[in-house]
Structures are given as C-alpha cells and as structure tokens.
Write a protein that holds these residues in place. Structure first.
Motif, PDB file in Angstrom:
ATOM      1  N   ARG A   1      41.583  41.970  40.874  1.00 20.53           N
ATOM      2  CA  ARG A   1      41.291  43.461  41.483  1.00 20.53           C
ATOM      3  C   ARG A   1      39.865  43.655  41.943  1.00 20.53           C
ATOM      4  O   ARG A   1      39.669  44.616  42.653  1.00 20.53           O
ATOM      5  CB  ARG A   1      41.607  44.202  40.138  1.00 20.53           C
ATOM      6  CG  ARG A   1      42.924  44.021  39.860  1.00 20.53           C
ATOM      7  CD  ARG A   1      43.303  44.902  38.522  1.00 20.53           C
ATOM      8  NE  ARG A   1      44.509  44.614  37.841  1.00 20.53           N
ATOM      9  CZ  ARG A   1      45.693  45.160  38.369  1.00 20.53           C
ATOM     10  NH1 ARG A   1      45.961  45.955  39.408  1.00 20.53           N
ATOM     11  NH2 ARG A   1      46.846  44.825  37.626  1.00 20.53           N
ATOM     12  N   SER A   2      39.003  42.718  41.726  1.00 20.93           N
ATOM     13  CA  SER A   2      37.519  43.008  42.089  1.00 20.93           C
ATOM     14  C   SER A   2      37.123  42.227  43.283  1.00 20.93           C
ATOM     15  O   SER A   2      37.930  41.330  43.511  1.00 20.93           O
ATOM     16  CB  SER A   2      36.642  42.747  40.875  1.00 20.93           C
ATOM     17  OG  SER A   2      36.405  41.296  40.630  1.00 20.93           O
ATOM     18  N   SER A   3      36.133  42.579  43.970  1.00 20.41           N
ATOM     19  CA  SER A   3      35.641  41.829  45.165  1.00 20.41           C
ATOM     20  C   SER A   3      34.605  40.776  44.913  1.00 20.41           C
ATOM     21  O   SER A   3      34.041  40.166  45.645  1.00 20.41           O
ATOM     22  CB  SER A   3      35.160  42.671  46.177  1.00 20.41           C
ATOM     23  OG  SER A   3      34.133  43.401  45.790  1.00 20.41           O
ATOM     24  N   LEU A   4      34.487  40.540  43.559  1.00 21.34           N
ATOM     25  CA  LEU A   4      33.429  39.542  43.049  1.00 21.34           C
ATOM     26  C   LEU A   4      33.769  38.154  43.308  1.00 21.34           C
ATOM     27  O   LEU A   4      34.914  37.681  43.097  1.00 21.34           O
ATOM     28  CB  LEU A   4      33.155  39.604  41.488  1.00 21.34           C
ATOM     29  CG  LEU A   4      32.196  38.982  40.978  1.00 21.34           C
ATOM     30  CD1 LEU A   4      30.714  39.686  41.366  1.00 21.34           C
ATOM     31  CD2 LEU A   4      32.307  38.995  39.440  1.00 21.34           C
ATOM     32  N   PRO A   5      32.971  37.214  44.006  1.00 21.66           N
ATOM     33  CA  PRO A   5      33.373  35.839  44.475  1.00 21.66           C
ATOM     34  C   PRO A   5      33.435  35.098  43.185  1.00 21.66           C
ATOM     35  O   PRO A   5      32.954  35.347  42.013  1.00 21.66           O
ATOM     36  CB  PRO A   5      32.059  35.523  45.097  1.00 21.66           C
ATOM     37  CG  PRO A   5      31.512  36.780  45.718  1.00 21.66           C
ATOM     38  CD  PRO A   5      31.738  37.783  44.619  1.00 21.66           C
ATOM     39  N   GLU A   6      34.111  34.049  43.352  1.00 27.87           N
ATOM     40  CA  GLU A   6      34.715  33.128  42.185  1.00 27.87           C
ATOM     41  C   GLU A   6      33.249  32.663  41.674  1.00 27.87           C
ATOM     42  O   GLU A   6      33.132  32.276  40.389  1.00 27.87           O
ATOM     43  CB  GLU A   6      35.629  31.913  42.605  1.00 27.87           C
ATOM     44  CG  GLU A   6      35.967  31.224  41.484  1.00 27.87           C
ATOM     45  CD  GLU A   6      37.021  30.091  41.722  1.00 27.87           C
ATOM     46  OE1 GLU A   6      37.237  29.093  40.999  1.00 27.87           O
ATOM     47  OE2 GLU A   6      37.718  30.414  43.010  1.00 27.87           O
ATOM     48  N   GLN A   7      32.450  32.178  42.587  1.00 31.02           N
ATOM     49  CA  GLN A   7      31.138  31.588  42.205  1.00 31.02           C
ATOM     50  C   GLN A   7      30.219  32.564  41.371  1.00 31.02           C
ATOM     51  O   GLN A   7      29.577  31.905  40.368  1.00 31.02           O
ATOM     52  CB  GLN A   7      30.187  31.109  43.535  1.00 31.02           C
ATOM     53  CG  GLN A   7      30.532  30.120  44.245  1.00 31.02           C
ATOM     54  CD  GLN A   7      31.810  30.736  45.510  1.00 31.02           C
ATOM     55  OE1 GLN A   7      32.125  31.700  45.210  1.00 31.02           O
ATOM     56  NE2 GLN A   7      32.611  29.672  45.938  1.00 31.02           N
ATOM     57  N   GLU A   8      30.220  33.839  41.703  1.00 34.81           N
ATOM     58  CA  GLU A   8      29.392  34.772  40.812  1.00 34.81           C
ATOM     59  C   GLU A   8      30.131  34.776  39.377  1.00 34.81           C
ATOM     60  O   GLU A   8      29.519  34.864  38.342  1.00 34.81           O
ATOM     61  CB  GLU A   8      29.606  36.263  41.358  1.00 34.81           C
ATOM     62  CG  GLU A   8      28.578  36.058  42.737  1.00 34.81           C
ATOM     63  CD  GLU A   8      27.332  35.937  42.663  1.00 34.81           C
ATOM     64  OE1 GLU A   8      26.654  36.448  41.187  1.00 34.81           O
ATOM     65  OE2 GLU A   8      26.506  35.443  43.230  1.00 34.81           O
ATOM     66  N   MET A   9      31.509  34.696  39.482  1.00 36.90           N
ATOM     67  CA  MET A   9      32.254  34.615  38.064  1.00 36.90           C
ATOM     68  C   MET A   9      31.808  33.393  37.164  1.00 36.90           C
ATOM     69  O   MET A   9      31.714  33.596  35.901  1.00 36.90           O
ATOM     70  CB  MET A   9      33.631  34.717  38.160  1.00 36.90           C
ATOM     71  CG  MET A   9      34.031  36.029  38.902  1.00 36.90           C
ATOM     72  SD  MET A   9      36.241  36.202  38.966  1.00 36.90           S
ATOM     73  CE  MET A   9      36.404  36.129  37.137  1.00 36.90           C
ATOM     74  N   HIS A  10      31.747  32.245  38.037  1.00 34.56           N
ATOM     75  CA  HIS A  10      31.464  31.155  37.311  1.00 34.56           C
ATOM     76  C   HIS A  10      29.983  31.049  36.842  1.00 34.56           C
ATOM     77  O   HIS A  10      29.271  30.688  35.613  1.00 34.56           O
ATOM     78  CB  HIS A  10      31.335  29.815  38.138  1.00 34.56           C
ATOM     79  CG  HIS A  10      32.789  29.620  38.601  1.00 34.56           C
ATOM     80  ND1 HIS A  10      32.889  28.467  39.667  1.00 34.56           N
ATOM     81  CD2 HIS A  10      33.823  29.679  37.843  1.00 34.56           C
ATOM     82  CE1 HIS A  10      34.396  28.355  39.474  1.00 34.56           C
ATOM     83  NE2 HIS A  10      34.703  29.144  38.631  1.00 34.56           N
TER      84      HIS A  10
END
Length: 455
Positions: free
Chosen positions: A55-64
């Motif tokens: 649901r968010s626009s946060l990139p996967e790299q940022e989540m990692h």
C-alpha cells in the motif's frame, strides 16, 4: 527421630510441595502467555510489513535498509511474502533466510489460513494476506529475546525465593514445634520423676481444652488407679503374711514341743491332729487366695458359657451340707420362675465359689446353723436371697463388709480370713450382677440380683 524434628521436616516438605506447585504454575502460565503474546506480535508485524509493501510507495530497497538498521539494535521480525504460485515477491533478507519456506509449508498456509510453530529457538507464523482480490502467503519469524530473558529472570527469582522461603519455613517450623511441644517435653520430665515409690506425684494440668491437657488428666487418672492398686497389693500382702504366719507358727510350735520331750501315743496323735488342722486351715486359705486371683482376672480372660443357676445352687447346697453335717439349708424356687430365666452366660466354677461362701457364712453365723435360699423373679430380674437368723450386723460393719480381710468384732469368734465376701462381690460383678445385704431384727439377708436373662 524426635516428633519435633519429624513435624518440622514434614511441615517443610508439604510447604515445599505446595510452593513448588505454585511456582511451576506461575512459570508455566508465564511461558504460555509469552508464547501466545509473541505469536500475536509476529502476526501484527506480518500484517504491517505486507501493508507497507503493497500500500505504500516505499521502495523495496528502503524496506531492506529499514530491516537491517532495526536488526542492529533489535531482534527484528523477518517477513517473507509469496504469491499464490509459490513465488517469492518480497523478503526482508533473502541471504539469511530463517524459515526457508517450501511448497509444502506454503500449501499448508493457503489451506489452513494460519499456522504457527517453533523453529529451534525461533517462533514462526504463517498467514494468508488478501490484497486486490489476490491471496498471498506471509511468513514472519523472530527470536523473542526479551521474553526469554523475562522467563529466565522469573525462574531465577522463583528459585531464590523458593530456597529462601524453605529455609524460613524450616526455622519457623523448629520454633513453632518447640513452642507447641514444650508442654510435652515438660510432661516427659515430670514422668521421669515418677517411680514406684513416688506414685503420689501427678502431672500438671491446665484449664485448656487441648489434647495435651486431656493426656495429662488421663495419665493422672491412670496413676491414681496404679497407686490404689499398689496400696491394695501392699495391704493384701501384709494381711496374707499375717494370716499365714499364725498357722505356720502354731505348726512349728507344736512340732518343736513334740520333738523336745517324749509324749504318749495319744499326745503325739493330738499334736499331729492340731498340726493337721492348722495345715488344713492354710490349705483353705490358699484355695481362697487362688479363687480370689481367678476372680481378679480380666473378664475377657475368663471363659463364659451357658449355665443354669438352680443347678449350681443345688451343687453348692449339697457340698456344704456334706462337709458340715450340722448345717441345715433349705432352698425354695418360686413357681413363677420359668426355666429360661435361670439360664445365664457365666463361669460355673466362680459362681459355685460365690454360692458356697454365702451359704457357709449364713450357716456359720447362725446360732442354729441354719440358712434359707429363695429364688424369685421381680421386675424382670432374677433375685437369689441367702438368709439366716442371728445377731444383726451393725451399720458400721455393713459399710466395710465387702472389704478384703475385714472382720467385725462379732465375726472373730468364728474361723475365717475376711476373703469370702470380698471374693463373692468380685465374682458377682464379673457376671454383671449386683449384691446387696440387709441386716435387721436379728436377720441377715444377702441378695444377688441378675439384671435380665443373658442367653
């Protein structure tokens, strides 16, 4: 082992068991609560990561990057997301995969909607996540560091408290048992001072209604009975010694005189006859003492059987009149007395001794040596009366007539030892009967009352 030590150990053991059960229950419930709570946290973290991913626009790299930064200070939950085709679409750290999901696990998640299990020290939860009509399998795994530290701390505190409380309980048990049993220790000290020569001593009693005070009272009662028994035995032995000394002294004197000088045949015969009479008196006394001993036995040690009182009376009547031809005895059994009323449970020998004594006494103290026996039933009780005429017994003598070796002034003219009536009373009481005596108007009547008919 002393009672005090035994009670202390038993009290400590019971407390240890109860405290152990309580501590185990607390630890087990805390363990279950931690496990359930952490599964809830894993589920919340899995939903949060899935929401953040979809649901968010946060990139996967940022989540990692966010996962790795948090993992430096916290045991971050590792989340993985799979689509319905078992394809991995997100993983917090694929290089360090805790769960290593396989097709079988994913199929189980899609089938059961939610699963949870342990993987070594890790807790793992798997759940189905729905987004835009699609179903995804989300797994979350982590090690509950703070939860386990809490359990370890709880276990340490419980063990320290358990040991400390046991020590305190043991010390308290020693104090309480010593305080509680101190009256018993004092009682033991008092008992040690009581000997055969100090039977007059008694244990101290209090007004408390407890077991120790009751024990002291019963022990004092036993001492009272023992003291009376010792006194009775001393009195008994003293009287026996006196009674035996008289005929023995007479026999010795007669034989010494016979041996010191020559006598005629008639004089020797007279000496032998006197010695024989004294020996017979001693034998009669010995038989009386034997009968007294038998009557003093524990009632449970005496054999009882079904007997007829009229038959025993007839045997006594025959025996007494045969031994003393001058004695005249009459016996009357009322017609109202039925046969079954004469049957009781008793000891034939002892009852015959009692009847012999009563008949012999009645004839002995009657100027005409006569006695009458009457058997009747009154108020459902069997009455057997032994009556004679002669000098009445004074009221003072009647109060002591059943005491051992007691002889009134009027009875001392006749040979006797003062055992007969005492023995008779004991025998009658052994048969759960009563004996009464009435002496008035130159007539004396001894009455035996058998309470009911004992079949």
């Amino acid at each position: 082992m002393k009672i005090r030590t035994r009670l202390t150990l038993l009290f400590t053991l019971i407390t240890a068991m109860l405290l152990g059960i309580y501590s185990f229950s607390i630890y087990y419930s805390s363990k279950e609560a931690r496990e359930k709570s952490f599964y809830g946290e894993l589920q919340n973290e899995a939903i949060a990561k899935a929401d953040l991913f979809f649901r968010s626009s946060l990139p996967e790299q940022e989540m990692h990057k966010l996962y790795k930064n948090n993992n430096r200070t916290l045991n971050e939950v590792q989340v993985a997301i799979y689509n319905s085709r078992d394809q991995l679409i997100y993983h917090d750290d694929a290089k360090v995969d805790y769960v290593k999901e396989n097709q079988e696990m994913l199929a189980q998640i899609f089938q059961k909607k939610k699963i949870s299990f342990f993987l070594d020290d890790l807790q793992v939860i798997g759940m189905v996540y729905h987004y835009k009509g699609q179903s995804y399998a989300v797994t979350a795994a982590s090690y509950d560091k703070y939860g386990y530290e809490y359990l370890t701390h709880l276990l340490t505190i419980s063990m320290i408290a358990f040991i400390s409380i046991l020590i305190l309980i043991y010390l308290a048990g020693i104090f309480l048992s010593k305080k509680t049993l101190s009256p018993l220790s004092e009682m033991v000290s008092q008992i040690k001072r009581i000997t055969a020569g100090k039977l007059q001593l008694r244990l101290k009693t209090t007004g408390e209604k407890d077991e120790l005070n009751e024990l002291a009272q019963n022990f004092n009662g036993m001492l009272e009975r023992l003291e009376n028994s010792f006194e009775a035995q001393k009195h008994f032995v003293s009287n026996i010694s006196h009674e035996l000394r008289t005929p023995l002294s007479a026999i010795i004197t007669e034989l010494e005189l016979a041996s010191e000088k020559e006598q005629t045949k008639e004089e020797y015969q007279q000496t032998v006859q006197c010695a024989l009479d004294d020996a017979r008196n001693m034998a009669k006394l010995s038989n009386s003492l034997m009968d007294l001993a038998k009557a003093s036995y524990d009632p449970n040690e005496i054999s009882f059987s079904e007997i007829r009182l009229d038959e025993i009376l007839l045997e006594s009547y025959t025996k007494i009149t045969k031994e003393s031809s001058v004695y005249k005895v009459s016996m009357n059994i009322e017609d109202a007395v039925e046969e079954h009323q004469l049957i009781i449970q008793g000891n034939e020998y002892l009852l015959q001794v009692a009847f012999n004594n009563l008949i012999d006494n009645a004839c002995k103290y009657s100027p005409e040596h006569t006695s009458s026996i009457e058997v009747k039933v009154s108020a459902q009780k069997l009455h057997i009366s032994f009556a004679n005429t002669g000098v009445s017994i004074s009221q003072e003598d009647l109060q002591h007539i059943f005491e051992p070796f007691y002889r009134s002034e009027t009875s001392r003219k006749e040979k006797g030892y003062g055992i007969g009536l005492f023995l008779t009373e004991k025998i009658i009481h052994l048969h759960n009967a009563a004996i009464t005596v009435v002496s008035d108007n130159n007539e004396t009547v001894f009455t035996l009352i058998f309470d009911g008919i004992n079949h």
